[in-house]
Design an enzyme around this catalytic site. Structure first.
Site, short mmCIF file in Angstrom:
data_model
loop_
_atom_site.label_atom_id
_atom_site.label_comp_id
_atom_site.label_asym_id
_atom_site.label_seq_id
_atom_site.Cartn_x
_atom_site.Cartn_y
_atom_site.Cartn_z
CB CYS A 171 -20.99 -6.64 -13.88
SG CYS A 171 -21.29 -6.14 -12.18
CB CYS A 225 -13.20 7.78 -3.22
SG CYS A 225 -13.11 6.18 -2.41
CB CYS A 235 -18.47 -1.44 -8.46
SG CYS A 235 -17.85 -1.48 -10.15
CB CYS A 237 -18.04 -6.67 -6.46
SG CYS A 237 -17.17 -7.61 -7.73
CG ASP A 242 -1.98 1.09 1.16
OD1 ASP A 242 -2.26 1.55 0.06
OD2 ASP A 242 -2.51 1.46 2.22
CB CYS A 250 -15.93 -6.57 -15.23
SG CYS A 250 -15.01 -6.12 -13.74
CB CYS A 302 -20.03 4.56 -6.09
SG CYS A 302 -19.00 5.84 -5.35
CB CYS A 336 -17.35 -0.18 -5.11
SG CYS A 336 -15.84 0.20 -4.22
S1 SF4 Z 1 -19.15 -4.92 -9.46
FE1 SF4 Z 1 -17.33 -6.23 -9.67
S2 SF4 Z 1 -17.73 -7.48 -11.50
FE2 SF4 Z 1 -19.17 -5.77 -11.52
S3 SF4 Z 1 -18.13 -4.21 -12.78
FE3 SF4 Z 1 -17.65 -3.76 -10.65
S4 SF4 Z 1 -15.72 -4.79 -10.29
FE4 SF4 Z 1 -16.56 -5.69 -12.16
S1 SF4 Z 2 -15.00 3.04 -1.74
FE1 SF4 Z 2 -15.07 4.94 -2.93
S2 SF4 Z 2 -15.51 4.22 -5.00
FE2 SF4 Z 2 -16.05 2.51 -3.65
S3 SF4 Z 2 -18.24 2.80 -3.24
FE3 SF4 Z 2 -17.11 3.82 -1.61
S4 SF4 Z 2 -17.00 5.95 -2.27
FE4 SF4 Z 2 -17.46 4.73 -4.07
#
Ligand code: SF4
Ligand code: SF4
Length: 361
Positions: free
Chosen positions: A193, A216, A196, A250, A136, A190, A200, A246
């Site tokens: 889809c 974010c 995410c 997923c 990170d 993906c 958000c 997000c």
């Molecule tokens: S939710 Fe997961 S599978 Fe769907 S577009 Fe986002 S990252 Fe890709």
């Molecule tokens: S982590 Fe950031 S990009 Fe993901 S849902 Fe939360 S606000 Fe949106």
């Protein structure tokens, strides 16, 4: 050498490793465009390293391969249906939303120590070699390296996704001056889809694979050190440290793996905290209760700033009379002693009852 390396990595708690080369030039235009758009916000350290992020051999001279490693972080006892449980928590205004990865021990410490042990095991087998470990860390294009090493693909939310593990894992890297056989890049899955992007709360994923960090909630609650933009505060709900939405949305996270390490067990204070419990912590209590936790890094002032926003959102959501009185009293009680930043957020919070949710722009 790869098979023994994989075995040592597993013994050290890594679920998967792979090897990437160091030519990431194909990623440079995307990185440049992201920085030029200002999407990194106030994270100046992102821009400070410039294209060195995409050039491992410039960052650590002599690097010819990168060992990329995945460590799952879902706490060992995470029940099935955890995504629903988390979404339900986010729907309860007086509960505190803390990102799942942050409820146990600071992953920086866990990964760094174990990556170093992995490098030591390799050195014992092949002799001393040049290396440096990262996790990170701003100068490293972690997702790009993980993709090239075959650990997963870059999801539309910009995180790494693996078919057998979803996205609930940390990444770490060892830059090495050893020529190791490179893995095959992972294919993307993906499909059609967009869950995410739809999930958000702040529309921070401005287009597939394009995250405006300034919107974010993870950035706003952890990295950002000033006032939280007023127009985004109501959209943050009760999320006080990070955001998982997000990832919760997923579909690949039905394959998320539990960690085998006790380090990521949820600490008692973060089992099911309420906003008012956390708001009541003095600075000394914050420091002692977050010792060894990643949360400690944001400091008590940002912690209170985030909690004030969440308490304001609770007032906005509409509470029982007694709860509303308790929230108002708790906010007012800290106003006098608060610094300028927190006081402004308290004043904002106290003005939220009865306010409508703003439209997203
Ligand atoms: S939710 Fe997961 S599978 Fe769907 S577009 Fe986002 S990252 Fe890709
Ligand atoms: S982590 Fe950031 S990009 Fe993901 S849902 Fe939360 S606000 Fe949106």
């Amino acid at each position: 050498m790869l098979e023994p390396l994989r075995g040592w990595a597993r013994e050290l708690g890594f679920s998967q490793i792979g090897i990437s080369g160091v030519d990431l030039s194909a990623a440079e235009p995307g990185l440049r465009a992201w920085l030029e758009a200002g999407f990194h916000g106030s994270m100046q350290y992102m821009a400070a390293h410039g294209m060195k992020r995409a050039r491992p051999a410039e960052l650590v001279p002599g690097t010819v391969s990168v060992i990329a490693a995945r460590m799952d972080y879902l706490p060992p006892g995470t029940p099935d249906g955890w995504q629903r449980i988390e979404f339900e928590r986010l729907g309860q205004p007086l509960q505190a939303g803390v990102s799942m990865y942050a409820r146990g021990r600071d992953y920086h410490k866990v990964l760094r120590a174990r990556l170093q042990k992995l490098a030591d095991r390799l050195a014992a087998a092949v002799g001393p070699f040049g290396h440096r470990v990262f996790t990170d860390s701003a100068p490293v294009l972690e997702v790009e390296l993980a993709t090239r090493a075959g650990l997963g693909w870059r999801g539309r939310h910009t995180l790494t996704l693996a078919r057998d593990a979803g996205s609930t894992f940390f990444l770490g890297e060892i830059y090495v001056d050893l020529a190791l056989p490179h893995g095959e890049p992972a294919q993307a899955h993906c499909g059609g889809c967009s869950a995410c992007l739809d999930a958000c709360p702040t529309q921070a994923i401005v287009a597939p694979y394009r995250l405006d960090a300034r919107r974010c909630i993870s950035y706003l609650t952890i990295e950002h050190d000033g006032p939280i933009p007023v127009e985004l505060r109501p959209l943050m709900g009760n999320r006080i440290y990070g955001c998982d939405d997000c990832q919760l949305a997923c579909p690949w996270n039905k394959f998320a793996q539990r960690s085998p390490l006790p380090d990521f067990e949820v600490r008692a204070h973060f089992e099911a905290p309420t906003l008012l419990q956390l708001w009541g912590w003095s600075e000394a209590e914050f420091l002692s209760r977050t010792e060894g936790s990643p949360i400690r890094r944001i400091g008590h002032e940002r912690w209170q700033r985030n909690l004030a926003v969440a308490l304001g959102n609770a007032l906005r959501a509409g509470l029982q009379e007694a709860d509303e009185a308790a929230v108002r009293q708790a906010l007012a009680a800290r106003r006098e002693a608060a610094g300028e930043l927190v006081r402004e957020h308290i004043d904002w919070a106290l003005a939220q009852a009865g306010q409508a949710l703003p439209a997203l722009t």
